[in-house]
Design a protein around this motif. Sequence first.
Motif, PDB file in Angstrom:
ATOM      1  N   ALA A 216       0.858  -1.084  -0.115  1.00 17.12           N
ATOM      2  CA  ALA A 216      -0.013   0.217  -0.074  1.00 17.12           C
ATOM      3  C   ALA A 216       0.839   1.172  -0.082  1.00 17.12           C
ATOM      4  N   ILE A 217       0.993   1.878  -1.374  1.00 18.44           N
ATOM      5  CA  ILE A 217       1.790   2.928  -1.335  1.00 18.44           C
ATOM      6  C   ILE A 217       0.956   4.258  -1.216  1.00 18.44           C
ATOM      7  N   THR A 218       1.622   5.210  -0.541  1.00 17.60           N
ATOM      8  CA  THR A 218       0.935   6.569  -0.430  1.00 17.60           C
ATOM      9  C   THR A 218       1.606   7.538  -1.297  1.00 17.60           C
ATOM     10  N   ASP A 219       0.726   8.685  -1.292  1.00 18.71           N
ATOM     11  CA  ASP A 219       1.158   9.781  -2.124  1.00 18.71           C
ATOM     12  C   ASP A 219       2.737  10.332  -1.489  1.00 18.71           C
ATOM     13  N   LYS A 220       2.686  10.478  -0.291  1.00 14.82           N
ATOM     14  CA  LYS A 220       3.899  10.980   0.447  1.00 14.82           C
ATOM     15  C   LYS A 220       5.192  10.337   0.214  1.00 14.82           C
ATOM     16  N   PHE A 221       5.002   8.874   0.077  1.00 12.68           N
ATOM     17  CA  PHE A 221       6.162   7.923  -0.152  1.00 12.68           C
ATOM     18  C   PHE A 221       6.329   8.464  -1.709  1.00 12.68           C
ATOM     19  N   MET A 222       5.494   8.371  -2.578  1.00 15.66           N
ATOM     20  CA  MET A 222       5.910   8.687  -3.958  1.00 15.66           C
ATOM     21  C   MET A 222       6.553   9.855  -4.288  1.00 15.66           C
ATOM     22  N   GLU A 223       6.250  11.005  -3.536  1.00 16.09           N
ATOM     23  CA  GLU A 223       6.927  12.245  -3.505  1.00 16.09           C
ATOM     24  C   GLU A 223       8.361  12.200  -3.091  1.00 16.09           C
ATOM     25  N   ALA A 224       8.377  11.245  -1.985  1.00 16.61           N
ATOM     26  CA  ALA A 224       9.774  10.880  -1.323  1.00 16.61           C
ATOM     27  C   ALA A 224      10.594  10.184  -2.481  1.00 16.61           C
ATOM     28  N   VAL A 225      10.267   9.415  -3.077  1.00 16.84           N
ATOM     29  CA  VAL A 225      10.765   8.549  -4.256  1.00 16.84           C
ATOM     30  C   VAL A 225      11.174   9.719  -5.310  1.00 16.84           C
ATOM     31  N   ARG A 226      10.289  10.492  -5.674  1.00 15.60           N
ATOM     32  CA  ARG A 226      10.744  11.528  -6.749  1.00 15.60           C
ATOM     33  C   ARG A 226      11.889  12.349  -6.267  1.00 15.60           C
ATOM     34  N   SER A 227      11.791  12.913  -4.959  1.00 20.55           N
ATOM     35  CA  SER A 227      12.704  13.876  -4.371  1.00 20.55           C
ATOM     36  C   SER A 227      14.068  13.293  -3.984  1.00 20.55           C
ATOM     37  N   GLY A 228      14.027  11.970  -3.653  1.00 16.19           N
ATOM     38  CA  GLY A 228      15.217  11.456  -3.082  1.00 16.19           C
ATOM     39  C   GLY A 228      15.091  11.527  -1.813  1.00 16.19           C
ATOM     40  N   ALA A 229      14.148  11.559  -1.037  1.00 16.72           N
ATOM     41  CA  ALA A 229      14.165  11.861   0.162  1.00 16.72           C
ATOM     42  C   ALA A 229      14.032  10.764   1.364  1.00 16.72           C
ATOM     43  N   ASP A 230      14.147  10.794   2.564  1.00 16.51           N
ATOM     44  CA  ASP A 230      13.815   9.747   3.527  1.00 16.51           C
ATOM     45  C   ASP A 230      12.324   9.753   3.826  1.00 16.51           C
ATOM     46  N   TYR A 231      12.017   8.578   4.221  1.00 16.40           N
ATOM     47  CA  TYR A 231      10.739   8.625   5.039  1.00 16.40           C
ATOM     48  C   TYR A 231      10.622   7.491   6.242  1.00 16.40           C
ATOM     49  N   ASP A 232       9.682   7.848   7.263  1.00 15.87           N
ATOM     50  CA  ASP A 232       9.523   7.159   8.147  1.00 15.87           C
ATOM     51  C   ASP A 232       8.798   5.747   8.224  1.00 15.87           C
ATOM     52  N   LEU A 233       9.605   4.808   9.214  1.00 19.99           N
ATOM     53  CA  LEU A 233       8.690   3.665   9.345  1.00 19.99           C
ATOM     54  C   LEU A 233       8.199   3.802  10.659  1.00 19.99           C
ATOM     55  N   VAL A 234       6.786   3.573  10.928  1.00 19.46           N
ATOM     56  CA  VAL A 234       6.292   3.960  12.083  1.00 19.46           C
ATOM     57  C   VAL A 234       5.419   2.376  12.609  1.00 19.46           C
ATOM     58  N   ASN A 235       5.894   2.298  13.938  1.00 19.71           N
ATOM     59  CA  ASN A 235       5.213   0.906  14.633  1.00 19.71           C
ATOM     60  C   ASN A 235       3.815   1.213  14.912  1.00 19.71           C
ATOM     61  N   PRO A 236       2.906   0.464  14.169  1.00 15.48           N
ATOM     62  CA  PRO A 236       1.449   0.742  14.409  1.00 15.48           C
ATOM     63  C   PRO A 236       0.761   0.353  15.685  1.00 15.48           C
ATOM     64  N   HIS A 237       1.660  -0.276  16.554  1.00 18.56           N
ATOM     65  CA  HIS A 237       1.108  -0.368  17.893  1.00 18.56           C
ATOM     66  C   HIS A 237       1.052   0.683  18.807  1.00 18.56           C
ATOM     67  N   ASN A 238       2.001   1.679  18.517  1.00 22.18           N
ATOM     68  CA  ASN A 238       2.375   2.772  19.542  1.00 22.18           C
ATOM     69  C   ASN A 238       2.343   4.042  18.576  1.00 22.18           C
ATOM     70  N   GLY A 239       2.592   4.205  17.383  1.00 22.50           N
ATOM     71  CA  GLY A 239       2.688   5.326  16.800  1.00 22.50           C
ATOM     72  C   GLY A 239       3.896   5.908  16.642  1.00 22.50           C
ATOM     73  N   GLU A 240       5.035   5.281  17.226  1.00 18.84           N
ATOM     74  CA  GLU A 240       6.299   5.669  17.307  1.00 18.84           C
ATOM     75  C   GLU A 240       6.951   5.603  16.063  1.00 18.84           C
ATOM     76  N   VAL A 241       7.856   6.406  15.751  1.00 17.31           N
ATOM     77  CA  VAL A 241       8.947   6.071  14.469  1.00 17.31           C
ATOM     78  C   VAL A 241       9.815   5.041  14.885  1.00 17.31           C
ATOM     79  N   PHE A 242      10.037   4.063  14.001  1.00 23.65           N
ATOM     80  CA  PHE A 242      10.856   2.921  14.315  1.00 23.65           C
ATOM     81  C   PHE A 242      12.051   3.209  13.500  1.00 23.65           C
ATOM     82  N   ALA A 243      11.759   3.601  12.498  1.00 29.19           N
ATOM     83  CA  ALA A 243      13.307   3.928  11.843  1.00 29.19           C
ATOM     84  C   ALA A 243      12.948   5.011  10.457  1.00 29.19           C
TER      85      ALA A 243
END
Length: 783
Positions: A216-243
């Motif tokens: 499941a790919i988001t618009d935000k992720f596709m924009e990060a692909v286009r710009s060469g940016a990083d994006y966050d992996l988020v733990n769905p259990h607690n909403g914290e950024v995992f990496a």
Amino acid sequence: MPAAIKTRKSNKKAAIPEKVELADNALAVLKKRYLKKDKQGNPVETPEDMLRRVARTVAAAELIYDTNCDVRELENEFYGLMARLEFLPNSPTLMNAGRELGQLSACFVLPIEDSIESIFDAVKHTAMIHKSGGGTGFSFSRLRPESDRVGTTGGVASGPISFMRAFDVATDVIKQGGTRRGANMAILSIDHPDIERFITAKQQAGVLTNFNLSVAITDKFMEAVRSGADYDLVNPHNGEVFASRKARDIFDKIVNLAWKTGDPGIVFIDRINAENPTPHLGRIESTNPCGEQPLLPYESCNLGSINLSRMVKGNGKKSVDFDKLGYTIRTAVRFLDDVIDVNKFPLPQIAERTRQTRKIGLGVMGFADLLIDLGIPYDSPEALATAEAVMGFVQSESHKASEELAAIRGVFPAYDGSIYDGKVRMRNASCTTIAPTGTLSIIAGCSSGIEPHFALCFTRNIMDNTRMIEVNPYFERAAKTDGFYSEDLMKKLAEGSHLESMVEVPDDIKKLFVTAHNITPEGHVKMQAVFQKYTDNAVSKTVNFPADATVPDVEGVYLMAYKDGLKGITIYRDGCKADQPMSTGSPKSDSSSVRPEPVEGSKIPAAPQPAKPRKRSKVTTGFTEKVNTGCGTLYITVNSDDTGVCEVFSHLGKTGGCAAAQLESTCRLASLALRSGIEPASVAKQLKGIRCPSIAWDGGKSVLSCADAIATVLENFLTARESLATRDSQLVTPPGGNGHGEKKAVKDLGLVKNIAGQCVECGSILVYQEGCFICPGCGFTKC
């Protein structure tokens, strides 16, 4: 109100045929999978009986809204539509309407929350749905990642991939109507911490074989692909950024694995939710198994397809019969809405949610046939214009039909006027879907869905290894009209020769009868985009690639799909399925596989195919693997000689007895086959899945029998050998390339085009289209 369809544009009623005109293979499919049978398995109804049973059951829903209506009249209209093969509902409706089971839906999505109770409730519900003939989709995105802490036990979580195996095993043991396994879709969000494990989950052959995978790919992720940016992996259990990860690296991994194995596909989840007709009920997180039906948790959908090959008028200059198409659309919408009311849903939650939104999915089949009848090549601008005109009409008329039903019966109960901002009030939250029609199109005698023809001729097993060449009727007619028909030509085409190489075939015929692999991947995407433009839900279509396609080729299509407004995309490169037997389709060819020639520099020689078994070498090399089975500890030895794999030995911890004798005979026969030139993959395929009363677990996987264990060891060996060949021949984009910059041509493995394996039931070739393996000969499908 009378039961007849008042809104049809044509005043004349089409004749109701006394007998349904069916091709031989269509009749065979109906007898095997659809017609009611007695206890001995013999059909006790005719195709006409089946369609009358369906029409009568569905028309009975009209009495809910008008107790004085003429149900018999509407039953005849529904029957006539199906008997003339102008419209057919999805398979569960044909199989189950008017019968004890009564489950009529094809598509379901089940929720999975982050708890053991929710996970195994979903496993149970999946088994119930598969038993009834439906397919299931899931989002595993809510599950905490692998190794995350579990507060109740102090232990660590297994993660989504491990739990997917439980669903896979459950699917393995439940047959739909005693004929086939169910199909699943697993979706994981791009920002889940286990996304890389998910992307590579099917890299090893034989893993999660009952699942299609999509990210499941988001618009935000596709924009990060286009710009060469990083994006966050988020733990769905607690909403914290995992990496954090570089979006481009993850996108490259998706593309590389899709190129290599065909999985995962991608769904553009934000685009799906932008067109979610009931956002107040929740966010859509998953789709059905082939990806064309996004659904909320516990929603189901009833699908049906109009046969466009029957919507043509004229003798000389032909055109689309829009009057007939309009009547067909309106009658079909009413039919599908009635199905919701007579459906016996497998769960009360599904019944409640489905009746809240009343989604239906009216689609089309026979589009390639329509184009040929109109004299339009599939890969032409005229074809795109025709698609726009036809599907635009289907969309508009289906919405009008739903509006008219709403005026009589009321809008769907979950309708929320405050969020619709004056939009049309319809009976159904969504009306149109382009679904796979593999088996339905065989019954209707037309091309599948919106796909181009996969082949113009193919060889079909009839009985006792008797083979018959079946020719596309449009091509046969053109060949006879233009005077180039010959049985020798048809035989060559059935054996894998290409139309463009036939000097006797006129150029205009070659252009008109273009097949799937002669259409560029970009051409496939353009066609899918046109249909998506006029489809409420989504479009099931496969983008075909030749075996020598490169990783950047796949990347380009994925980016094009996002740019052109698709909701998801599935690609298939010839030979990319690790367990795909490469049959040429020739009656003379070996039924196992075409062996790739060794790549220069590879240390793995190609095994010859002698007429008789080669002698056992005095010295062999190999390995022994220990496997826990229900009969005890089994030690399996696989040996190779200078030619290739040559023998299998086994030793059971409990020596002697019947089990040991059977094991010895199994290994002797397997070794004889291997020394006779039969591919190890084919030997493994014959042994795989054989079940005994004592099932064991080994390394987190089920071992169904000692024979199944031998198959697994052979598959593990083949996977290791494939990895070695891949490394030595640099088939995958070299390190640092990541699919960008200069294209690296993939070495030609000699894989045969247009092949997706061999049908396990009739021996014909399988084709991969609409996200599934389908047999055009007998109607077998893996989905």
